[in-house]
Design an enzyme around this catalytic site. Structure first.
Site, short mmCIF file in Angstrom:
data_model
loop_
_atom_site.label_atom_id
_atom_site.label_comp_id
_atom_site.label_asym_id
_atom_site.label_seq_id
_atom_site.Cartn_x
_atom_site.Cartn_y
_atom_site.Cartn_z
N GLU A 287 0.83 -1.22 0.00
CA GLU A 287 0.00 0.00 0.00
C GLU A 287 0.86 1.26 0.00
O GLU A 287 0.43 2.31 -0.44
CB GLU A 287 -0.92 0.02 1.23
CG GLU A 287 -2.26 -0.61 0.98
CD GLU A 287 -3.27 -0.35 2.10
OE1 GLU A 287 -2.99 0.40 3.03
OE2 GLU A 287 -4.36 -0.94 2.01
N HIS A 308 8.03 -26.83 -1.24
CA HIS A 308 7.42 -27.96 -1.93
C HIS A 308 6.30 -27.53 -2.87
O HIS A 308 5.56 -28.35 -3.39
CB HIS A 308 6.91 -28.98 -0.90
CG HIS A 308 8.04 -29.55 -0.10
ND1 HIS A 308 8.60 -30.77 -0.36
CD2 HIS A 308 8.77 -29.02 0.92
CE1 HIS A 308 9.61 -30.99 0.48
NE2 HIS A 308 9.72 -29.93 1.27
N LYS A 422 -14.17 0.03 -3.87
CA LYS A 422 -15.25 0.38 -2.93
C LYS A 422 -16.35 1.13 -3.65
O LYS A 422 -17.54 0.85 -3.47
CB LYS A 422 -14.71 1.25 -1.79
CG LYS A 422 -13.77 0.56 -0.85
CD LYS A 422 -13.41 1.47 0.31
CE LYS A 422 -12.25 0.93 1.11
NZ LYS A 422 -11.72 1.88 2.06
O1 PA5 Z 1 -3.74 1.00 5.65
C1 PA5 Z 1 -4.88 1.37 5.47
O2 PA5 Z 1 -5.19 2.54 5.57
C2 PA5 Z 1 -6.01 0.41 5.13
O3 PA5 Z 1 -5.60 -0.88 4.89
C3 PA5 Z 1 -6.98 0.37 6.29
O4 PA5 Z 1 -6.30 -0.04 7.44
C4 PA5 Z 1 -8.15 -0.55 6.03
O5 PA5 Z 1 -8.76 -0.22 4.83
C5 PA5 Z 1 -9.17 -0.43 7.16
O6 PA5 Z 1 -9.59 0.88 7.29
P1 PA5 Z 1 -10.36 1.36 8.57
O7 PA5 Z 1 -9.48 1.20 9.74
O8 PA5 Z 1 -10.68 2.80 8.29
O9 PA5 Z 1 -11.61 0.52 8.69
#
Ligand code: PA5
Length: 444
Positions: A287, A308, A422
């Site tokens: 990310e 394996h 989303k």
């Molecule tokens: O790193 C990030 O920002 C995302 O992976 C969030 O952690 C994930 O989408 C969950 O978001 P939230 O904590 O707002 O529910």
């Protein structure tokens, strides 16, 4: 700081000091940007100082005590950065067989909100009929669909099972200080709540209540976790040379390998308990760096299991990979291979060797084979798996990630691409406000 060593594949791959120094300088520049706080995404640098902010530890221990005294299970509801860190630490310390251990004295931590599988929730609710449980519902935005749906299901189950008043005592909310649906629900229902600081993004939040509460409830020592992270923070923040800073060495080497065409980084280990460390690491780097059509693809394998299945590819497939090995010195337990009079399985040559000795030979054999196969290996050596060394690892990877993202020229602290699916999902589900997009998608 306890032993934490990083070994770079310079000699094996003919990388000269001069070549590496150029990347080391870039890493140093990126570190300066990170610490000056004037780079991209600089409003999300709160994680840098979390190990020094130990004020939350006592309240986490109190909440954990409350969960331990009333519950056999803790359901952690969250997705991405809101559950992977806790799961990584808990599973590193407790094997996957933990769920079958009747002698366990602390609640078993299980997960929800990380999937939309209907089968999963049907089975989960059946299990929740049987055991006493509490819930830690975690969402920074407070609006993420997967955990919101899971929490609606579980809240309703909890209220039916215990009544509204006791259910309230069993719910712990971790979310934004001021906004979001979860914040509003927690306030209206009077749940015990903890805040995720504004300047800490989800994937950097394991050392906030997001990770600390479930980890403490699982019976682990969060003081040691923070102490390990603090020790690594001291190293990363001190003004030594690149050679004295393992996070800079790692960031420099992985960027150098990437520039030479090694586009895939496999985080590998020889302990299945580290699987979720890899999952957490994949999110952290994936990310943070995968944007603007750039970024090393973070992948992971658990050896010897995956030797394996994927060993063939690593050894002889396309040469676009490098490995980062988490090598662990000693095991926390000991079992020796027993003698067998008949030796039908021909294993008597291993009598009285421990499994760790065998595993270490598998590790060394693999390292040599993969290097010979043209796979550069960055080795991260830690003495053992403990809360302290996991704390070190967490801060090491986070710091390296910030530096590495700046070296790549991206904003390591945003994740604009996560929104695309989303929006489409909301449109397809008929969420108000997404009508135009829905028409667009359906007409395709
Ligand atoms: O790193 C990030 O920002 C995302 O992976 C969030 O952690 C994930 O989408 C969950 O978001 P939230 O904590 O707002 O529910």
């Amino acid at each position: 700081m306890q032993d934490f060593e990083i070994i770079l594949p310079k000699k094996d791959f003919g990388i000269t000091e001069k070549e590496f120094d150029m990347w080391a300088d870039k890493a140093m520049d990126a570190r300066r940007t990170l610490l000056r706080g004037d780079g991209k995404g600089n409003d999300f640098l709160g994680w840098l100082d979390l190990p020094a902010a130990t004020g939350t530890i006592e309240s986490m221990k109190t909440a954990a005590q409350c969960i331990k005294s009333s519950s056999q299970l803790l359901v952690v509801v969250g997705i991405g950065g809101s559950y992977l860190g806790a799961r990584a630490v808990i599973e590193a310390m407790q094997s996957e067989l933990q769920c079958l251990d009747n002698t366990r004295e602390t609640p078993l931590v299980i997960y929800a909100g990380h999937t939309l599988s209907e089968d999963y929730y049907v089975q989960l609710l059946k299990i929740l009929d049987i055991y006493d449980y509490s819930v830690a519902v975690i969402s920074k935005s407070g609006t993420t669909t997967e955990p919101a749906i899971a929490f609606r299901l579980i809240k309703s189950h909890l209220e039916k099972k215990y009544g509204k008043s006791e259910a309230r005592e069993r719910i712990f909310a971790i979310t934004d200080a001021k906004k979001g649906a979860l914040h509003d629900i927690a306030e209206m229902e009077g749940y015990c709540s903890y805040v995720i600081p504004d300047d800490v993004g989800g994937r950097f939040s394991v050392l906030t209540p997001v990770g600390l509460l479930p980890i403490a409830a699982a019976g682990l020592d969060i003081e040691q976790l923070m102490a390990g992270a603090a020790a690594m923070r001291d190293v990363c923040l001190s003004d030594g040379s690149v050679g004295e800073n393992p996070a800079l060495l790692y960031a420099a080497m992985r960027n150098m390998l990437y520039a030479s065409g090694k586009k895939i980084e496999m985080l590998v280990n020889f302990l299945p308990s580290l699987r979720y460390i890899s999952e957490w690491w994949k999110q952290l780097f994936g990310e943070s760096e995968g944007k603007e059509n750039k970024g090393i693809l973070p992948h992971s394998l658990s050896f010897t299991t995956d030797l394996h299945s994927m060993g063939q590819y690593v050894q002889q497939g396309e040469r676009h990979i490098f490995e980062t090995l988490i090598s662990v010195g000693k095991s926390r337990s000991h079992v020796e291979i027993p003698a067998d009079d008949r030796d039908l399985d021909k294993l008597n040559y291993l009598i009285s060797k421990s499994l760790t000795q065998v595993n270490h030979c598998a590790e060394l054999g693999t390292v040599i084979a993969h290097k010979n196969g043209g796979v550069p290996i960055i080795e991260i050596r830690i003495p053992e798996i403990s809360e302290y060394t996991i704390g070190q690892l967490i801060y090491f990877f986070e710091f390296a990630c910030g530096v590495s993202g700046y070296m790549l020229g991206v904003n390591p602290f945003d994740q604009p691409g996560v929104e695309a699916y989303k929006k489409n999902m909301f449109a397809l589900l008929g969420k108000p406000g997404f009508e135009d997009l829905r028409e667009n998608l359906i007409s395709k």
